[in-house]
Scaffold this active site. Structure first.
Site, mmCIF file in Angstrom:
data_model
loop_
_atom_site.group_PDB
_atom_site.id
_atom_site.type_symbol
_atom_site.label_atom_id
_atom_site.label_comp_id
_atom_site.label_asym_id
_atom_site.label_seq_id
_atom_site.Cartn_x
_atom_site.Cartn_y
_atom_site.Cartn_z
ATOM 1 N N SER A 80 0.859 -1.178 0.000
ATOM 2 C CA SER A 80 0.000 0.000 0.000
ATOM 3 C C SER A 80 0.900 1.234 0.000
ATOM 4 O O SER A 80 2.104 1.125 0.129
ATOM 5 C CB SER A 80 -0.924 -0.018 1.206
ATOM 6 N N GLU A 120 0.796 10.516 -11.328
ATOM 7 C CA GLU A 120 -0.389 9.838 -11.894
ATOM 8 C C GLU A 120 -1.586 10.070 -10.978
ATOM 9 O O GLU A 120 -1.411 10.148 -9.755
ATOM 10 C CB GLU A 120 -0.158 8.319 -11.953
ATOM 11 N N LYS A 122 -4.737 9.013 -8.720
ATOM 12 C CA LYS A 122 -5.015 7.778 -7.969
ATOM 13 C C LYS A 122 -6.486 7.448 -8.177
ATOM 14 O O LYS A 122 -7.370 8.109 -7.618
ATOM 15 C CB LYS A 122 -4.699 7.991 -6.489
ATOM 16 N N ASP A 124 -10.110 5.762 -8.065
ATOM 17 C CA ASP A 124 -10.857 5.173 -6.958
ATOM 18 C C ASP A 124 -11.441 3.838 -7.416
ATOM 19 O O ASP A 124 -12.572 3.762 -7.875
ATOM 20 C CB ASP A 124 -11.972 6.157 -6.565
ATOM 21 N N GLU A 180 -5.300 -0.556 -11.489
ATOM 22 C CA GLU A 180 -6.588 -0.353 -10.833
ATOM 23 C C GLU A 180 -7.720 -0.741 -11.783
ATOM 24 O O GLU A 180 -7.711 -0.323 -12.950
ATOM 25 C CB GLU A 180 -6.690 1.155 -10.500
ATOM 26 N N TYR A 232 -0.539 0.809 -13.410
ATOM 27 C CA TYR A 232 0.351 1.784 -12.789
ATOM 28 C C TYR A 232 1.696 1.211 -12.346
ATOM 29 O O TYR A 232 2.495 1.902 -11.722
ATOM 30 C CB TYR A 232 -0.318 2.510 -11.631
ATOM 31 N N LYS A 320 -3.456 12.932 -1.077
ATOM 32 C CA LYS A 320 -4.902 12.737 -1.149
ATOM 33 C C LYS A 320 -5.649 14.058 -1.333
ATOM 34 O O LYS A 320 -5.234 15.089 -0.817
ATOM 35 C CB LYS A 320 -5.403 12.073 0.144
ATOM 36 N N CYS A 414 -49.855 20.785 2.530
ATOM 37 C CA CYS A 414 -48.692 21.498 1.999
ATOM 38 C C CYS A 414 -48.084 22.403 3.079
ATOM 39 O O CYS A 414 -48.803 23.194 3.696
ATOM 40 C CB CYS A 414 -49.126 22.312 0.789
ATOM 41 N N CYS A 417 -48.918 26.222 1.766
ATOM 42 C CA CYS A 417 -50.259 26.803 1.635
ATOM 43 C C CYS A 417 -51.332 26.008 2.386
ATOM 44 O O CYS A 417 -52.481 26.428 2.441
ATOM 45 C CB CYS A 417 -50.641 26.935 0.168
ATOM 46 N N CYS A 444 -48.629 19.068 -4.103
ATOM 47 C CA CYS A 444 -49.585 19.948 -3.433
ATOM 48 C C CYS A 444 -50.615 20.331 -4.485
ATOM 49 O O CYS A 444 -50.256 20.725 -5.596
ATOM 50 C CB CYS A 444 -48.849 21.186 -2.922
ATOM 51 N N CYS A 450 -50.912 28.266 -4.238
ATOM 52 C CA CYS A 450 -49.823 27.944 -3.305
ATOM 53 C C CYS A 450 -48.678 28.915 -3.580
ATOM 54 O O CYS A 450 -48.159 28.977 -4.702
ATOM 55 C CB CYS A 450 -49.376 26.488 -3.507
HETATM 56 O O1 I6G Z 1 -3.002 2.135 -5.029
HETATM 57 C C1 I6G Z 1 -2.206 2.676 -5.949
HETATM 58 C C2 I6G Z 1 -2.709 3.566 -6.827
HETATM 59 C C3 I6G Z 1 -1.891 4.144 -7.779
HETATM 60 C C4 I6G Z 1 -0.835 2.291 -5.976
HETATM 61 C C5 I6G Z 1 -0.014 2.877 -6.953
HETATM 62 C C6 I6G Z 1 -0.557 3.812 -7.851
HETATM 63 O O2 I6G Z 1 0.258 4.338 -8.761
HETATM 64 C C7 I6G Z 1 -0.261 5.312 -9.631
HETATM 65 N N1 I6G Z 1 1.299 2.523 -6.996
HETATM 66 C C8 I6G Z 1 1.755 1.646 -6.118
HETATM 67 C C9 I6G Z 1 3.198 1.286 -6.167
HETATM 68 C C10 I6G Z 1 0.937 1.070 -5.164
HETATM 69 N N2 I6G Z 1 -0.366 1.386 -5.105
HETATM 70 C C11 I6G Z 1 1.451 0.091 -4.187
#
Ligand code: I6G
Length: 784
Positions: A80, A120, A122, A124, A180, A232, A320, A414, A417, A444, A450
């Site tokens: 992570s 880059e 991140k 979701d 991802e 990534y 973040k 309502c 009114c 209503c 009204c």
């Molecule tokens: O969770 C992640 C999102 C994006 C990543 C990541 C990343 O690189 C753009 N890179 C690494 C090396 C790791 N998690 C562990």
């Protein structure tokens, strides 16, 4: 060329188009052409099942249902990332990196070498690992606890932008790619809309939707979900690829791997912070959700030198963004009354900061949404603020429900009114029967009596795209209503200088300007005026269609719902809204007063010929929704019995000359009900009154550009419904048939077209895809 060669050629071509589309973002052929190649490959593989290979683009459909996922051990653990929330955290990270590396020492002025970072977004989504052996995708796995994940190979194979085999050459024999899996915002919206339509569970956000879709034991479900992948980094590799992280990613891209389009190099930490702010500013406009950006030391030698601390690389950090979701408490639910009288629940929340903005209210849409969420006052709720949209309540945290939580009830009267609040009814007609069900919206019944509805109605009436009365803002409208000077839009036209000048914010000049703007608004186009009336479900487009097709306010005001349904994009529900708006005595009085007070509607005229040509007797019979009598049955019926009177009077024997016994029976049953016959006669009479009757249908068709041609529509059309496409073709004089034969003039084939398209190709008929069809209509002055 034999089948095996053609299969290889098609696969190579489809792979290339996939790559251009998903990785390079440079599609080179229209979707329809891609679909055609795909269908050809599928047909060939069906004929030669022995030639099907796992890396064929057809093998992404998901065909394996598992009992459970098996476990996968990650040879190189999936780590992570450490997080930074403040700029200071980023400077601290840069300091640690710089100190951890053996860099050239600074000069007298202290300027040492600066570390280059990759940048880059991140995404979701969910981290996954993809293993390629000799260029073939052999395994996909979730991150799990970082050491052991789950084998989701069958599922990842369904994700369109994951290459099943690598392009080109030179890849390491063992190549583990990490990245991802995510769902775009558009994909998520579409999926939730479909789920809702099917009464299935909706997802709270794109991440949950991606997770729920990827961890499906039935890979067919995964295949139907709009998942995407973004690479990534690397895991296990049998050979090094490049010297830098960016070099690795760019090489992977040439092998067909999707990487972020936002990948950039920053030459120092200052440029990293610029990147963070730039992406942050564009966050809402990106097609996918992100929760931050990731910076990595670009040199792989430096990465090795820095190594790891616990389970986090020392060479990377996630900076973040503020969270889009937060938890807070639902203090109360209040009800707001809108322009059409809809009584909407609004959540009053314990104020909480979401993505930097304090949120104290959130929309709840309607009572069905309250029920779907299972919401009670006092609950802890997750709220979400995405972009500029109004914050939404996403979820109730049931574990935190207090004992004194109270249910949410819609008020009986309502809140503005005091009039009665009614649940709307949905009228559906199917198989000739009307069914009434309860709608999600409460209204209503006070209408313009009204205050809330009156104010909103006037704000809408004067707005720029409606009557365009400049100088009358929301505050002034509130004052005019509260002072009792305006009780309907018609009262705007009796306002005097003295009524306005004393209002807050007005002086002599602004009063004169407003009176002039009111006077200038007296000659609107018919379409603007219809829009300004604020008929529920009638936006600008529908107002334009009504004005252009029917040509006069008088006709629009009396038009029967069934007559209105001949208009493009007007379904029965909207048609009933329009009809009941004009049936309402109060609305009619206001319109009468507006006309008496000098309103002079522009560009009124005859019924538009295109609309007139769409009102065929067969079309009306088909619209009646008589059980088992669709457009083809209606055509057959009208070819034998060419007037409504004859059809109403026909006995079973007459009807069976044109129809099957079942259909003939259904038509008899339908017209046996006196109200049904009377309604159909009233529609016919109204069309006559409007100067457009199906008796002259044949004559009109003869002079039209597509007279004598038979067209077939197949597959799904995305830019217009099939019904509308049919109406447009018929408006140009074409006959629209349900099956392809040598007599067919042209086939319009949308995605998913099957045997009809195959037959059309076999017969060498003219085939148009949807874009070409829309261009063709535009060439005849008809627009989608
Ligand atoms: O969770 C992640 C999102 C994006 C990543 C990541 C990343 O690189 C753009 N890179 C690494 C090396 C790791 N998690 C562990």
């Amino acid at each position: 060329m034999n089948a095996a060669q053609r299969i290889l050629e098609l696969r190579a071509e489809l792979d290339l188009h996939n790559y251009r589309y998903h990785v390079l973002d440079e599609p080179s052929i229209p979707d329809a052409e891609y679909d055609r190649l795909f269908r050809e490959l599928k047909a060939l593989e069906a004929e030669h099942p022995e030639l099907v290979t796992p890396d064929s683009p057809t093998q992404r459909v998901g065909n394996v249902a598992l009992g459970a996922f098996s476990q996968v051990r990650h040879e190189v653990p999936m780590l992570s990332l450490g997080n930074a929330f403040e700029e200071a955290d980023m400077h601290e990270f840069d300091r640690r990196v710089t100190e951890g590396l053996d860099l050239p020492v600074g000069d007298l002025f202290g300027g040492g070498a600066e570390v280059h970072y990759s940048c880059e977004p991140k995404l979701d989504g969910l981290a996954v690992s993809l293993l390629y052996q000799d260029g073939q995708l052999v395994r996909g796995a979730t991150r799990g606890d970082g050491t052991t994940g789950e084998d989701i190979s069958v599922n990842v194979r369904t994700i369109r932008n994951i290459p099943l085999k690598l392009h080109g050459s030179g890849w390491p024999a063992t190549l583990e790619v990490r990245g991802e899996v995510f769902m775009s915002k558009a994909g998520f919206e579409k999926l939730n809309a479909t789920q809702m339509e099917q009464g299935a569970k909706t997802f709270a956000n794109p991440r949950n939707a991606a997770a729920g879709s990827l961890r499906q034991l039935d890979s067919k479900i995964t295949a139907s979900r709009p998942l995407e992948f973004c690479c990534y980094g690397l895991g296990q590799v049998s050979e090094n690829i490049a010297d830098t992280h960016i070099g690795n990613l760019e090489k992977l891209k040439t092998w067909g791997m999707p990487i972020s389009r936002e990948l950039k190099l920053a030459k120092n930490i200052g440029e990293c912070l610029d990147y963070y702010h730039d992406i942050g500013a564009r966050r809402n406009d990106l097609p996918y959700e992100i929760d931050g950006v990731v910076f990595k030391v670009n040199s792989l030698a430096s990465q090795r030198e820095l190594g790891f601390r616990a389970r986090e690389p020392r060479w990377a950090i996630a900076h973040k963004f503020p969270a889009m979701e937060e938890m807070t408490e639902l203090l109360d639910v209040e009800f707001q009354v809108g322009r059409t009288g809809a009584v909407t629940p609004v959540a009053r929340l314990k104020p909480v900061k979401v993505a930097g903005v304090t949120v104290a209210n959130a929309t709840l849409h309607n009572m069905d949404e309250v029920a779907r969420l299972g919401l009670m006052i006092g609950d802890s709720v997750i709220i979400r603020r995405a972009g500029d949209v109004i914050p939404q309540v996403m979820q109730v945290v049931l574990e935190r429900r207090p004992e004194n939580a109270r249910p949410v009830h819609i008020p009986e009267s309502c809140p503005v009114c005091g009039s009665h609040v009614e649940r709307t009814q949905l009228v559906k007609r199917s198989k000739g029967k009307e069914t009434v069900s309860e709608g999600a919206v409460y209204r209503c019944v006070g209408r313009l009596a009204c205050g809330a509805q009156l104010k909103q109605a006037i704000i809408h009436f004067v707005s720029r795209r409606a009557m365009d009365i400049e100088g009358l803002g929301e505050k002034s409208v509130e004052q005019l209503v509260d002072e009792g000077l305006v009780a309907s839009p018609a009262d705007l036209y009796t306002l005097k200088f003295d009524d306005i000048v004393d209002l807050e914010g007005f002086a002599k000049l602004s009063t004169e300007n407003l009176l002039q703007a009111i006077a200038d608004s007296k000659r609107p186009s018919l379409a603007r005026f219809i829009y300004a009336l604020g008929i529920p479900d009638v936006g600008e487009e529908t107002a334009k269609v009504l004005a252009r097709s029917l040509g006069s306010l008088a006709r629009i005001m009396v038009a029967l719902p069934q007559v209105l349904t001949y208009l493009p994009d007007v379904g029965l529900e909207v048609a009933f809204e329009i009809h009941s708006f004009f049936e309402d005595a109060h609305n009619r009085t206001v319109i009468q007063q507006l006309l008496e007070r000098g309103l002079d509607l522009q560009d009124q005229g005859d019924v538009h010929p295109e609309y007139a040509a769409s009102t065929t007797l067969a079309g009306m019979i088909a619209k009646l929704d008589i059980s088992s009598v669709g457009p083809t049955g209606a055509e057959k019926l009208v070819s034998k019995l060419d007037s409504l009177d004859k059809i109403i009077a026909a006995d079973g024997i007459d009807l069976r000359q044109a129809l099957t016994t079942k259909q003939a029976e259904a038509v008899r049953e339908y017209f046996k009900v006196p109200e049904n016959a009377a309604r159909a006669k009233a529609v016919e009479q109204q069309l006559k009154d409007f100067g457009m009757h199906w008796a002259c249908e044949k004559k009109r068709v003869e002079g039209l550009p597509l007279a004598g041609q038979t067209w077939v529509l197949t597959g799904s059309l995305e830019r217009m419904s099939r019904d509308i496409a049919k109406d447009k073709l018929e408006g140009l004089g074409a006959k629209v048939a349900g099956s392809v034969s040598a007599k067919t003039y042209c086939v319009v084939a949308g995605p998913g077209a099957g045997s009809k398209l195959t037959k059309a190709n076999e017969l060498g008929l003219k085939v148009l895809d949807e874009d070409a069809f829309i261009d063709f209509l535009a060439g005849h002055g008809i627009h989608a």
